[in-house]
Design a protein around this motif. Structure first.
Motif, PDB file in Angstrom:
ATOM      1  N   SER A 204     -25.588 -26.485 -36.209  1.00 15.74           N
ATOM      2  CA  SER A 204     -24.621 -27.394 -36.830  1.00 15.74           C
ATOM      3  C   SER A 204     -23.201 -26.852 -36.783  1.00 15.74           C
ATOM      4  O   SER A 204     -22.326 -27.301 -37.519  1.00 15.74           O
ATOM      5  N   GLU A 205     -22.957 -25.879 -35.906  1.00 18.69           N
ATOM      6  CA  GLU A 205     -21.626 -25.274 -35.786  1.00 18.69           C
ATOM      7  C   GLU A 205     -20.918 -25.768 -34.524  1.00 18.69           C
ATOM      8  O   GLU A 205     -21.526 -25.895 -33.460  1.00 18.69           O
ATOM      9  N   LYS A 206     -19.639 -26.012 -34.650  1.00 15.55           N
ATOM     10  CA  LYS A 206     -18.838 -26.304 -33.472  1.00 15.55           C
ATOM     11  C   LYS A 206     -18.650 -25.026 -32.662  1.00 15.55           C
ATOM     12  O   LYS A 206     -18.323 -23.978 -33.216  1.00 15.55           O
ATOM     13  N   ARG A 207     -18.858 -25.140 -31.364  1.00 15.83           N
ATOM     14  CA  ARG A 207     -18.615 -23.987 -30.489  1.00 15.83           C
ATOM     15  C   ARG A 207     -18.050 -24.417 -29.144  1.00 15.83           C
ATOM     16  O   ARG A 207     -17.669 -23.596 -28.338  1.00 15.83           O
ATOM     17  N   PHE A 208     -17.997 -25.736 -28.882  1.00 16.51           N
ATOM     18  CA  PHE A 208     -17.473 -26.269 -27.630  1.00 16.51           C
ATOM     19  C   PHE A 208     -18.139 -25.589 -26.441  1.00 16.51           C
ATOM     20  O   PHE A 208     -17.502 -24.902 -25.644  1.00 16.51           O
ATOM     21  N   GLY A 209     -19.448 -25.799 -26.382  1.00 23.40           N
ATOM     22  CA  GLY A 209     -20.257 -25.131 -25.367  1.00 23.40           C
ATOM     23  C   GLY A 209     -20.010 -25.640 -23.958  1.00 23.40           C
ATOM     24  O   GLY A 209     -19.391 -26.681 -23.724  1.00 23.40           O
ATOM     25  N   ASP A 264     -20.715 -16.254 -39.062  1.00 26.29           N
ATOM     26  CA  ASP A 264     -21.158 -15.936 -40.421  1.00 26.29           C
ATOM     27  C   ASP A 264     -20.124 -16.434 -41.432  1.00 26.29           C
ATOM     28  O   ASP A 264     -18.993 -15.939 -41.472  1.00 26.29           O
ATOM     29  N   PRO A 265     -20.473 -17.415 -42.272  1.00 25.49           N
ATOM     30  CA  PRO A 265     -19.493 -17.951 -43.233  1.00 25.49           C
ATOM     31  C   PRO A 265     -19.112 -16.958 -44.324  1.00 25.49           C
ATOM     32  O   PRO A 265     -18.119 -17.158 -45.019  1.00 25.49           O
ATOM     33  N   LYS A 266     -19.898 -15.879 -44.492  1.00 28.52           N
ATOM     34  CA  LYS A 266     -19.608 -14.893 -45.536  1.00 28.52           C
ATOM     35  C   LYS A 266     -18.728 -13.748 -45.044  1.00 28.52           C
ATOM     36  O   LYS A 266     -18.356 -12.872 -45.822  1.00 28.52           O
ATOM     37  N   LEU A 267     -18.400 -13.760 -43.762  1.00 29.08           N
ATOM     38  CA  LEU A 267     -17.604 -12.675 -43.200  1.00 29.08           C
ATOM     39  C   LEU A 267     -16.195 -12.715 -43.779  1.00 29.08           C
ATOM     40  O   LEU A 267     -15.510 -13.736 -43.724  1.00 29.08           O
ATOM     41  N   GLY A 273      -3.621 -11.173 -41.132  1.00 27.94           N
ATOM     42  CA  GLY A 273      -3.053 -12.470 -40.798  1.00 27.94           C
ATOM     43  C   GLY A 273      -4.021 -13.570 -41.159  1.00 27.94           C
ATOM     44  O   GLY A 273      -5.092 -13.337 -41.721  1.00 27.94           O
ATOM     45  N   SER A 274      -3.670 -14.777 -40.802  1.00 27.02           N
ATOM     46  CA  SER A 274      -4.500 -15.926 -41.169  1.00 27.02           C
ATOM     47  C   SER A 274      -5.662 -16.139 -40.223  1.00 27.02           C
ATOM     48  O   SER A 274      -6.642 -16.789 -40.563  1.00 27.02           O
ATOM     49  N   GLY A 275      -5.570 -15.613 -39.001  1.00 21.34           N
ATOM     50  CA  GLY A 275      -6.666 -15.743 -38.050  1.00 21.34           C
ATOM     51  C   GLY A 275      -6.708 -17.108 -37.402  1.00 21.34           C
ATOM     52  O   GLY A 275      -5.867 -17.981 -37.623  1.00 21.34           O
ATOM     53  N   ASP A 276      -7.735 -17.318 -36.590  1.00 15.80           N
ATOM     54  CA  ASP A 276      -7.915 -18.579 -35.879  1.00 15.80           C
ATOM     55  C   ASP A 276      -9.400 -18.807 -35.661  1.00 15.80           C
ATOM     56  O   ASP A 276     -10.214 -17.893 -35.812  1.00 15.80           O
ATOM     57  N   VAL A 277      -9.742 -20.033 -35.289  1.00  9.24           N
ATOM     58  CA  VAL A 277     -11.142 -20.338 -35.014  1.00  9.24           C
ATOM     59  C   VAL A 277     -11.595 -19.570 -33.779  1.00  9.24           C
ATOM     60  O   VAL A 277     -10.791 -19.229 -32.907  1.00  9.24           O
ATOM     61  N   LYS A 278     -12.872 -19.319 -33.711  1.00  8.17           N
ATOM     62  CA  LYS A 278     -13.408 -18.411 -32.700  1.00  8.17           C
ATOM     63  C   LYS A 278     -13.191 -18.882 -31.266  1.00  8.17           C
ATOM     64  O   LYS A 278     -13.064 -18.075 -30.353  1.00  8.17           O
ATOM     65  N   TYR A 279     -13.145 -20.204 -31.067  1.00 13.45           N
ATOM     66  CA  TYR A 279     -13.016 -20.718 -29.704  1.00 13.45           C
ATOM     67  C   TYR A 279     -11.548 -20.853 -29.275  1.00 13.45           C
ATOM     68  O   TYR A 279     -11.246 -21.535 -28.302  1.00 13.45           O
ATOM     69  N   GLY A 442     -21.502 -34.069 -26.909  1.00 16.85           N
ATOM     70  CA  GLY A 442     -20.264 -34.788 -27.140  1.00 16.85           C
ATOM     71  C   GLY A 442     -19.066 -33.869 -27.022  1.00 16.85           C
ATOM     72  O   GLY A 442     -19.161 -32.740 -26.543  1.00 16.85           O
ATOM     73  N   HIS A 443     -17.929 -34.354 -27.492  1.00 23.11           N
ATOM     74  CA  HIS A 443     -16.718 -33.536 -27.441  1.00 23.11           C
ATOM     75  C   HIS A 443     -16.948 -32.182 -28.099  1.00 23.11           C
ATOM     76  O   HIS A 443     -16.465 -31.166 -27.648  1.00 23.11           O
ATOM     77  N   ASN A 444     -17.686 -32.183 -29.183  1.00 22.82           N
ATOM     78  CA  ASN A 444     -18.213 -30.943 -29.749  1.00 22.82           C
ATOM     79  C   ASN A 444     -19.660 -31.181 -30.125  1.00 22.82           C
ATOM     80  O   ASN A 444     -20.189 -32.278 -29.946  1.00 22.82           O
TER      81      ASN A 444
END
Length: 953
Positions: A204-209, A264-267, A273-279, A442-444
């Motif tokens: 159920s995670e977006k990863r844009f495979g 991992d949502p608990k990481l 800094g604020s960081g960014d999404v993994k993809y 789909g798109h994601n």
């Protein structure tokens, strides 16, 4: 007859030109739909005529009389078999697809078995000199009408066209060894099983495979392998989010546990800094290329969701890496750009970037472009997404060959990618590989594509994955066994599971582990500055004088300059004698002194060599010898660093992105981009918003790029007045409500914590100092400078050498230094301002004789806000009203930024009144009289000492 009957008109000149006859008789043939007759060879017995020559001369007379090259239009490119790659299913009537159409060209079936001598321009014969027409057509069809479609006949270079023909027409060129096939299979296994693993663990995670284009991983690796074999040591990649995690894992070789822990949502995030999404994240890695056993450095540049925004950034970084290595021909450093089909056709920055590809100061000597052609853009069909036949047609503007390939044929993809790498190395030009594929989801991963593309996705659900297709093929031919294939899958699955186990031990996410452009040795081992001091930026008077003498002379013998420029140089010489500088000379001295210290300086932008306002003249032009130029800045010292000044194409988005990428490569360079007018930066807003203001917070990426933005309300209309300072200040990250602690290193700490530095200098000396401070600080921040226009020649806007010599430095605030400062208790009003309006205020104050009652303080560094110095100034004049004066409209400029910060530092005990133009929609008026009236109005208010009586705040 299937596609065997793709006679010359269907194959177009691609085939027809290859049927040139040498010493053979010919008979006439005519296309009923395509114009006059052309000669066609009949047999190898007797006669002499060349079909290719006939076609060439016919083309010279009338280009429309010659058939277009159509092989790629009928090639079998779509793995789904449901779409036409060129968006056109129409088959012209003159294309022979069945035997009964032979008569269309006065041909009979018996003609197919006649033999013809092959011309020197074709390679389909291999070692054979003659072939039957049937075999000629078969070989041409195999070359141009199967899983590869080639577009190259628009290239106006015969050598390059022949090179491509040889690579694809020569019989047997696409034969692979068993070892190569096994390597390809193993890479496909890793590509597909990586996506499968993520899908199983985080459904159920977006990863844009990458599902549907898994072949992209072995494609990239093939390009890198081939390039490494030819001497490439550094590859810089840019790509959108689809497939990025797979590329990080299987191309860059990012540790899998660092990828998996991102889910991992608990990481917890480290304080970086604020960081960014993994993809969106990037990575830099140096490793051994297993195929060539050579060291290769790979850098995947971080990119926001603006899909093609990274293109010019990658090119700029590549150019810089080539520059620092002395790699003028691009034999050591190269770039690869991955695109989506919809974005490649739709995003204008693609076109802007292509047009940098052959400019002397911007070329990277060829880029390999990979288009992941999903045949859909989010939910938009290709017919609604572009007007051109292919998504890759934009590449034709720079004569880049385009290789379309069916992504479900891995061997065809590998061959095309190998040829693409060779092309880039041979001709130093761009090349495009169009991977015609599909998007299995789909798109994601959370998106439902059946809402909008039901038929396409019904076919996709039935589609056999490319890994299974290729594995079945290799098993059937005996290259691998089923057991070996299953063991390869189990091996990689085990690697993923072990990494997944290790990822659970990760408790803190460090963004610095995803850095795409490290600066070895610049920071300490913890990534922190080696010192926290603000450097003195003055230089010795001898150096100032030497630079000034070069700036006012022509260092080449027999070089004739324009008479108007001679006057400018004499004026510079006079200033040096008087120990003064104007704006242009101050810049010259800043650049020249840095060059002396070994710092490379690069200034880029529209018309920067001369300067928009004809003030700079860093490139001299001989008035009698065409294209003979001289850059005096490169004649300062024998062992100086090089100076690059280059007029850019008429682009902001692409060029600013390029310079940003250039500045990423090294901290030991001053890289500047100048807008022709300050407001032109708005067409590069994506680079400013997504990379410059936020790059460090998102990606821990330090960058010291300098933006020079001409700014000032001078009655020139709404477009050439404001550089929109309010936008930069609104994005500044300093807190308006936090009362600061004034430690001894307050200034440098502020600079280190900010996301960028915004200044509006009012003196040439301060401009000189801020440029030098930018490179002498122990860290790098983007620097935004609102530069002047009229002040470039204002008689009062000059500085003395005394303000620039050793021991002097940049002044964040320039306090009042006239009679008001000597009797502060008598001052009734203290006006704060910034930039050009200071000179208007001084003139008006003098005309009203208010020098004792009104003090004027200049705010030179606006952000981060100099709380400490503003506090000192306010406390110095305890009985004075405080006012902020600006020439911009109230809803623009600086007031909304400075007002809450004044309130904080004054603890809301005194108001800061506004003096300036009223709010407006446009930045400035287009009427000269209106401009002057509004100027007089706010100057009257500024010196009306009763203006704020009775008002509350």
């Amino acid at each position: 007859m299937s596609q065997l009957w793709l006679l010359p008109s269907r194959l177009g000149a691609q085939a027809a030109r290859l049927l040139a006859a040498h010493d053979v008789p010919v008979f006439g043939w005519r296309s009923r739909s395509s114009g006059p007759p052309a000669a066609f060879p009949s047999s190898k017995d007797g006669g002499s005529s060349s079909y290719m020559e006939e076609m060439y001369f016919a083309w010279l007379e009338n280009p429309q009389s010659v058939h277009k090259i159509r092989g790629h239009h009928v090639a079998q490119l779509d793995p789904l078999g449901i779409l036409d790659a060129d968006l056109d299913s129409f088959v012209p009537s003159d294309l022979i697809t069945t035997i009964d159409k032979l008569a269309f060209y006065d041909l009979q079936e018996t003609d197919l078995d006649k033999e013809f001598q092959l011309p020197m321009t074709t390679f389909i014969g291999g070692s054979e000199n003659t072939l039957s027409l049937r075999e000629i057509i078969r070989r041409l069809e195999n070359t141009y009408c199967q899983h590869i479609g080639l577009e190259f006949m628009f290239i106006n270079d015969v050598e390059q066209c022949q090179w491509i023909r040889q690579k694809f027409e020569t019989p047997g060129v696409m034969q692979f060894s068993s070892e190569e096939k096994r390597t390809l299979l193993a890479r496909l296994v890793r590509s597909m099983r990586f996506e499968d693993f993520l899908a199983r663990k985080w459904s159920s995670e977006k990863r844009f495979g990458l599902e549907g284009c898994e072949v992209m991983i072995p494609a990239l690796k093939t390009i890198i392998d081939k390039s490494s074999e030819m001497g490439i040591e550094n590859v810089i990649l840019g790509m959108p989010h689809r497939g990025r995690l797979n590329v990080l894992a299987n191309v860059i070789r990012k540790d899998l546990e660092q990828i998996f822990c991102q889910f991992d949502p608990k990481l917890e995030a480290a304080d970086e800094g604020s960081g960014d999404v993994k993809y969106h994240l990037g990575m830099y890695h140096e490793r051994i290329n297993r195929v060539t056993n050579r060291t290769i450095t790979l850098s995947l540049v971080a990119n926001p969701s603006h899909l093609e925004a990274v293109d010019p950034v990658v090119q700029g970084k590549t150019k810089a890496e080539q520059f620092y290595r002395g790699d003028a021909q691009g034999k050591k450093v190269m770039s690869i750009l991955v695109h989506g089909d919809a974005a490649f056709a739709g995003q204008g920055v693609v076109y802007e970037t292509f047009h940098l590809s052959d400019l002397p100061s911007y070329t990277t000597n060829g880029t390999v472009h990979i288009v992941v052609n999903n045949q859909i853009g989010f939910t938009t069909d290709p017919r609604m997404a572009r007007s051109s036949p292919y998504p890759t047609d934009v590449a034709r503007v720079v004569n880049a060959p385009i290789f379309h390939v069916n992504a479900d044929d891995p061997e065809a993809v590998m061959y095309v990618c190998s040829v693409a790498a060779e092309w880039r190395n041979t001709f130093n030009k761009d090349v495009v590989v169009d991977l015609v594929c599909y998007r299995r989801r789909g798109h994601n991963e959370m998106d439902e594509p059946m809402f909008t593309q039901p038929l396409m996705y019904k076919q996709i659900h039935r589609q056999v994955p490319v890994l299974k297709k290729y594995a079945d093929k290799l098993i059937a031919e005996g290259t691998v066994t089923l057991q070996e294939f299953e063991e390869e899958i189990a091996k990689y699955d085990r690697i993923c599971e072990e990494a997944y186990g290790r990822s659970k031990d990760k408790k803190i996410l460090h963004i610095k582990h995803w850095l795409d452009s490290p600066w070895p040795g610049f920071f300490n081992v913890d990534g922190e500055p080696k010192s926290m001091t603000c450097p003195a930026t003055g230089i010795s008077e001898d150096v100032l004088t030497h630079i000034g003498s070069v700036a006012s002379s022509v260092p080449l013998e027999g070089f004739k300059i324009h008479t108007g420029l001679s006057r400018i140089l004499r004026g510079r010489a006079d200033m040096i004698k008087n120990r003064t500088v104007d704006w242009a000379l101050a810049e010259y001295m800043a650049f020249g002194s840095l060059l002396k210290e070994g710092i490379h300086v690069r200034l880029s932008g529209q018309d920067v060599e001369r300067g928009t306002f004809s003030h700079r003249h860093h490139v001299l032009h001989d008035q009698e010898v065409d294209r003979r130029t001289c850059v005096p800045m490169n004649h300062l010292w024998p062992d100086q660093a090089p100076y690059t000044v280059c007029n850019s194409s008429l682009s902001e988005y692409g060029v600013l992105g390029f310079e940003l990428g250039y500045a990423m490569a090294s901290p030991n360079a001053l890289v500047l981009w100048e807008a022709q007018f300050g407001d032109f930066h708005n067409t590069a807003q994506c680079i400013i918003d997504q990379f410059i203001s936020t790059g460090q917070a998102k990606w821990v990426r330090h960058n010291g790029i300098v933006l020079l933005l001409p700014h000032g309300m001078e009655g020139m209309g709404p477009e050439h007045s404001s550089a929109r300072p309010e936008r930069f200040l609104q994005m500044s990250n300093d807190d308006s409500d936090a009362y600061p602690a004034f430690t001894k290193d307050f200034e440098v700490s502020q600079l280190y914590d900010c996301n960028w530095i915004v200044v509006n200098c009012s003196t040439p000396a301060n401009y000189f100092h801020v440029l030098r401070r930018q490179i002498l600080l122990p860290f790098r921040k983007p620097l935004i400078i609102f530069t002047p226009k009229s002040l470039l020649r204002h008689p009062e806007a000059k500085s003395s050498f005394d303000q620039m010599v050793s021991g002097t430095s940049f002044q964040r605030v320039i306090p009042e230094d006239g009679v008001a400062a000597r009797a502060p208790e008598q001052v009734r009003r203290l006006i704060f301002c910034t930039g050009k309006v200071y000179y208007d205020l001084v003139k008006e104050r003098s005309s009203q004789g208010l020098e004792e009652k009104v003090a004027i303080t200049r705010l030179e560094q606006i952000s981060p806000f100099p709380f400490d110095l503003i506090k000192q100034e306010a406390e110095k004049y305890p009985r004075a009203e405080l006012a902020w004066c600006q020439e911009e409209h109230k809803n623009m400029g600086y007031y909304d930024y400075i007002s809450p910060r004044f309130m904080t530092i004054l603890r809301r005990t005194r108001p800061i009144w506004y003096v300036g133009r009223d709010p407006a929609a446009a930045p400035a008026t287009g009427n000269r009289n209106t401009h002057l009236v509004s100027l007089k109005k706010f100057l009257d208010t500024a010196f009306n000492l009763q203006a704020f009586e009775g008002k509350t705040f």
